[in-house]
Design a protein around this motif. Structure first.
Motif, PDB file in Angstrom:
ATOM      1  N   SER A 132      16.700  63.897  10.701  1.00  0.00           N
ATOM      2  CA  SER A 132      15.328  64.147  11.160  1.00  0.00           C
ATOM      3  C   SER A 132      14.380  64.375   9.990  1.00  0.00           C
ATOM      4  N   LEU A 133      14.932  64.796   8.858  1.00  0.00           N
ATOM      5  CA  LEU A 133      14.129  65.030   7.650  1.00  0.00           C
ATOM      6  C   LEU A 133      14.014  63.781   6.786  1.00  0.00           C
ATOM      7  N   GLY A 134      14.592  62.686   7.246  1.00  0.00           N
ATOM      8  CA  GLY A 134      14.453  61.426   6.532  1.00  0.00           C
ATOM      9  C   GLY A 134      15.524  61.128   5.511  1.00  0.00           C
ATOM     10  N   VAL A 135      16.601  61.907   5.502  1.00  0.00           N
ATOM     11  CA  VAL A 135      17.697  61.629   4.571  1.00  0.00           C
ATOM     12  C   VAL A 135      18.391  60.336   4.994  1.00  0.00           C
ATOM     13  N   SER A 136      18.694  59.489   4.034  1.00  0.00           N
ATOM     14  CA  SER A 136      19.292  58.184   4.313  1.00  0.00           C
ATOM     15  C   SER A 136      20.743  58.313   4.786  1.00  0.00           C
ATOM     16  N   ASN A 137      21.114  57.435   5.732  1.00  0.00           N
ATOM     17  CA  ASN A 137      22.500  57.370   6.187  1.00  0.00           C
ATOM     18  C   ASN A 137      23.458  57.067   5.048  1.00  0.00           C
ATOM     19  N   LYS A 138      22.951  56.359   4.028  1.00  0.00           N
ATOM     20  CA  LYS A 138      23.791  55.971   2.896  1.00  0.00           C
ATOM     21  C   LYS A 138      24.268  57.183   2.094  1.00  0.00           C
ATOM     22  N   GLN A 139      23.542  58.268   2.181  1.00  0.00           N
ATOM     23  CA  GLN A 139      23.918  59.486   1.444  1.00  0.00           C
ATOM     24  C   GLN A 139      24.934  60.339   2.188  1.00  0.00           C
ATOM     25  N   ILE A 140      25.027  60.120   3.495  1.00  0.00           N
ATOM     26  CA  ILE A 140      25.845  60.986   4.340  1.00  0.00           C
ATOM     27  C   ILE A 140      27.296  60.514   4.358  1.00  0.00           C
ATOM     28  N   ARG A 141      28.210  61.468   4.165  1.00  0.00           N
ATOM     29  CA  ARG A 141      29.647  61.199   4.212  1.00  0.00           C
ATOM     30  C   ARG A 141      30.229  62.001   5.375  1.00  0.00           C
ATOM     31  N   GLN A 142      30.566  61.321   6.451  1.00  0.00           N
ATOM     32  CA  GLN A 142      31.072  62.006   7.635  1.00  0.00           C
ATOM     33  C   GLN A 142      32.552  62.347   7.501  1.00  0.00           C
ATOM     34  N   ALA A 143      32.916  63.498   8.049  1.00  0.00           N
ATOM     35  CA  ALA A 143      34.320  63.912   8.121  1.00  0.00           C
ATOM     36  C   ALA A 143      34.599  64.376   9.538  1.00  0.00           C
ATOM     37  N   HIS A 144      35.873  64.472   9.897  1.00  0.00           N
ATOM     38  CA  HIS A 144      36.244  64.865  11.253  1.00  0.00           C
ATOM     39  C   HIS A 144      36.316  66.375  11.442  1.00  0.00           C
ATOM     40  N   SER A 145      36.371  67.131  10.332  1.00  0.00           N
ATOM     41  CA  SER A 145      36.543  68.574  10.466  1.00  0.00           C
ATOM     42  C   SER A 145      35.920  69.310   9.290  1.00  0.00           C
ATOM     43  N   ALA A 146      35.662  70.597   9.517  1.00  0.00           N
ATOM     44  CA  ALA A 146      35.138  71.435   8.444  1.00  0.00           C
ATOM     45  C   ALA A 146      36.169  71.608   7.341  1.00  0.00           C
ATOM     46  N   GLU A 147      37.450  71.661   7.702  1.00  0.00           N
ATOM     47  CA  GLU A 147      38.506  71.778   6.687  1.00  0.00           C
ATOM     48  C   GLU A 147      38.434  70.615   5.700  1.00  0.00           C
ATOM     49  N   SER A 148      38.200  69.417   6.226  1.00  0.00           N
ATOM     50  CA  SER A 148      38.099  68.234   5.370  1.00  0.00           C
ATOM     51  C   SER A 148      36.892  68.324   4.443  1.00  0.00           C
ATOM     52  N   LEU A 149      35.788  68.851   4.969  1.00  0.00           N
ATOM     53  CA  LEU A 149      34.570  68.952   4.167  1.00  0.00           C
ATOM     54  C   LEU A 149      34.714  69.975   3.046  1.00  0.00           C
ATOM     55  N   VAL A 150      35.434  71.067   3.300  1.00  0.00           N
ATOM     56  CA  VAL A 150      35.712  72.031   2.232  1.00  0.00           C
ATOM     57  C   VAL A 150      36.462  71.347   1.093  1.00  0.00           C
ATOM     58  N   LYS A 151      37.484  70.580   1.442  1.00  0.00           N
ATOM     59  CA  LYS A 151      38.279  69.878   0.427  1.00  0.00           C
ATOM     60  C   LYS A 151      37.452  68.844  -0.313  1.00  0.00           C
ATOM     61  N   MET A 152      36.622  68.108   0.413  1.00  0.00           N
ATOM     62  CA  MET A 152      35.787  67.076  -0.210  1.00  0.00           C
ATOM     63  C   MET A 152      34.818  67.679  -1.215  1.00  0.00           C
ATOM     64  N   LEU A 153      34.208  68.806  -0.825  1.00  0.00           N
ATOM     65  CA  LEU A 153      33.258  69.461  -1.728  1.00  0.00           C
ATOM     66  C   LEU A 153      33.983  70.048  -2.929  1.00  0.00           C
ATOM     67  N   ASN A 154      35.110  70.677  -2.689  1.00  0.00           N
ATOM     68  CA  ASN A 154      35.866  71.309  -3.771  1.00  0.00           C
ATOM     69  C   ASN A 154      36.365  70.296  -4.790  1.00  0.00           C
ATOM     70  N   LYS A 155      36.692  69.086  -4.327  1.00  0.00           N
ATOM     71  CA  LYS A 155      37.225  68.043  -5.218  1.00  0.00           C
ATOM     72  C   LYS A 155      36.142  67.132  -5.781  1.00  0.00           C
ATOM     73  N   GLY A 156      34.881  67.409  -5.441  1.00  0.00           N
ATOM     74  CA  GLY A 156      33.785  66.625  -5.990  1.00  0.00           C
ATOM     75  C   GLY A 156      33.560  65.287  -5.320  1.00  0.00           C
ATOM     76  N   ARG A 157      34.138  65.093  -4.130  1.00  0.00           N
ATOM     77  CA  ARG A 157      33.945  63.833  -3.421  1.00  0.00           C
ATOM     78  C   ARG A 157      32.600  63.798  -2.694  1.00  0.00           C
ATOM     79  N   ILE A 158      32.003  64.966  -2.474  1.00  0.00           N
ATOM     80  CA  ILE A 158      30.609  65.099  -2.039  1.00  0.00           C
ATOM     81  C   ILE A 158      29.970  66.157  -2.916  1.00  0.00           C
ATOM     82  N   GLN A 159      28.657  66.136  -3.005  1.00  0.00           N
ATOM     83  CA  GLN A 159      27.954  67.113  -3.846  1.00  0.00           C
ATOM     84  C   GLN A 159      27.368  68.263  -3.041  1.00  0.00           C
ATOM     85  N   LEU A 160      27.078  67.983  -1.756  1.00  0.00           N
ATOM     86  CA  LEU A 160      26.515  69.000  -0.873  1.00  0.00           C
ATOM     87  C   LEU A 160      27.213  68.928   0.482  1.00  0.00           C
ATOM     88  N   TRP A 161      27.214  70.054   1.194  1.00  0.00           N
ATOM     89  CA  TRP A 161      27.807  70.127   2.522  1.00  0.00           C
ATOM     90  C   TRP A 161      26.796  70.793   3.443  1.00  0.00           C
TER      91      TRP A 161
END
Length: 240
Positions: free
Chosen positions: A136-165
């Protein structure tokens, strides 16, 4: 009209929830959380045991899709926003909520405006409030990395696979701690929205039932004579 006149009314609704601690989650095979306990209090006013009510723990995207389609559903805990307002009927609030962007502390990321988000990859869950706010704020879909769970997102952020959560702050902190990671390793760098969590009802649910549900919540929040806390305040204190 009192609940007791229609003892099966609330039991006929299908209650949908997700793992979103401390508001609603499964622990040792038992549903717990602020929203679960508040629902229990509402059901008890209709003399319904939780075992009678049908409560399903599902992934958020599936539960959200089911709510949109109707068929006598209620989904919780759901952030009430301007975009979602006309899609559902509402009862609550359950409690206040803050949707934030988290980053690794060591990366020293500073976000002052939405425009800066174009420089980062951002982890989300499909149809979660964090993702909806970003779009809704205009962020591009290309920047978004979807995951199935919060556990996965913690790991992705911790390992540098995403920069923000993008996620609810209290829930994110719970998942970080339960991933055996120090919470000070992660910093909230931007607030997307401060709002409130509600029970969201599909549009086909009888408005009179929703009104009675709301009245029950209001009653639970009232001070109790000769006691220092209302029933609602006692629920909140269990998860502090």
């Amino acid at each position: 009209m009192a609940f007791a006149e229609h003892p099966s009314a609330l039991a006929k609704i299908e209650y949908l929830t997700e793992s979103y601690p401390p508001y609603n989650y499964l622990e040792n095979g038992e549903l717990k959380g602020i929203a679960i306990d508040l629902l229990d209090e509402v059901l008890q006013q209709d003399e319904i045991e939780r075992q009678v009510a049908k409560i399903r723990l599902l992934p958020w995207p599936r539960a959200y899709k089911m709510l949109l389609k109707g068929a006598n559903h209620v989904l919780f805990s759901t952030t009430r926003t301007q975009e979602r307002e006309p899609l559902f009927e509402w009862a609550g609030p359950i409690t206040s909520t803050k949707i934030v962007l988290l980053a690794l502390t060591e990366n020293q990321i500073e976000i002052q405006s939405i425009d800066q988000l174009a420089n980062y990859s951002i982890g989300t869950i499909k149809d979660d409030i964090g993702e909806q706010l970003l779009l809704s704020l205009g962020v591009s879909n290309k920047q978004i990395r979807q995951a199935h769970s919060a556990e996965s997102l913690v790991k992705m952020l911790n390992k540098g696979r995403i920069q923000l959560w993008a996620y609810e702050e209290n829930v994110a902190r719970w998942y970080i701690a339960n991933s055996n990671l120090p919470n000070n390793q992660f910093t909230s760098v931007f607030t997307l929205k401060e709002s409130e969590l509600y029970y969201a009802f599909s549009k086909d649910v009888d408005p009179k039932l929703i009104s009675r549900f709301q009245n029950a919540i209001d009653k639970i929040k009232l001070p109790v004579k000769k006691e220092s806390q209302s029933r609602y305040q006692k629920i909140l204190s269990r998860y502090q």
